[in-house]
Design an enzyme around this catalytic site. Sequence first.
Site, PDB file in Angstrom:
ATOM      1  N   HIS A 158       0.830   5.450   1.025  1.00 39.22           N
ATOM      2  CA  HIS A 158       0.217   6.527   1.792  1.00 39.22           C
ATOM      3  C   HIS A 158       0.285   7.801   0.949  1.00 39.22           C
ATOM      4  O   HIS A 158       1.349   8.126   0.406  1.00 39.22           O
ATOM      5  CB  HIS A 158       0.990   6.792   3.089  1.00 39.22           C
ATOM      6  CG  HIS A 158       0.937   5.677   4.067  1.00 39.22           C
ATOM      7  ND1 HIS A 158       0.088   5.677   5.147  1.00 39.22           N
ATOM      8  CD2 HIS A 158       1.640   4.526   4.141  1.00 39.22           C
ATOM      9  CE1 HIS A 158       0.273   4.573   5.845  1.00 39.22           C
ATOM     10  NE2 HIS A 158       1.213   3.856   5.251  1.00 39.22           N
ATOM     11  N   HIS A 171       0.834  -1.209   0.000  1.00 32.38           N
ATOM     12  CA  HIS A 171       0.000   0.000   0.000  1.00 32.38           C
ATOM     13  C   HIS A 171       0.861   1.248   0.000  1.00 32.38           C
ATOM     14  O   HIS A 171       2.008   1.235   0.428  1.00 32.38           O
ATOM     15  CB  HIS A 171      -0.962   0.007   1.190  1.00 32.38           C
ATOM     16  CG  HIS A 171      -0.304  -0.021   2.532  1.00 32.38           C
ATOM     17  ND1 HIS A 171       0.264  -1.158   3.083  1.00 32.38           N
ATOM     18  CD2 HIS A 171      -0.116   0.960   3.460  1.00 32.38           C
ATOM     19  CE1 HIS A 171       0.754  -0.878   4.271  1.00 32.38           C
ATOM     20  NE2 HIS A 171       0.556   0.404   4.526  1.00 32.38           N
TER      21      HIS A 171
END
Length: 133
Positions: free
Chosen positions: A99, A97
């Site tokens: 940010h 992932h």
Amino acid sequence: MCIFCQMINGEIPVTPIWESDDVFVFLDQNPVNFGHCLVVPKKHYENIEETPEEVLKLISGAIKIVGKKIKNNLGYDGYNVVVNNGEVAGQEVFHTHWHLIPMTVTEKIIWPKTKSYHDGEMETVIQKLRSDN
């Protein structure tokens, strides 16, 4: 099943900010700044190395779309794109992932202290990085 997979599958409530067939973007529940988003592939990959090139390209497109919304719709001056890849790098959820952290001109990310190469060290690092291992 990881927490991000549970969110993507609707098993844990989350409000999508943006999504496509392959990418899911939602607000971080513990933001650095309001509007801090997480960009994840819908299929589970533990880290960047496991994530196929075509998925990385789709994630890059999602970052561009949502990053523009952070600046234009929330009034931030810019945003940091941060990936913690591996436990030692601060990865806590092992579903790759990114940010997107909104920033203003008055804020500054504090980076670790930088280092300097000594004689011959840079050449050694370059050779190792260029090897096929």
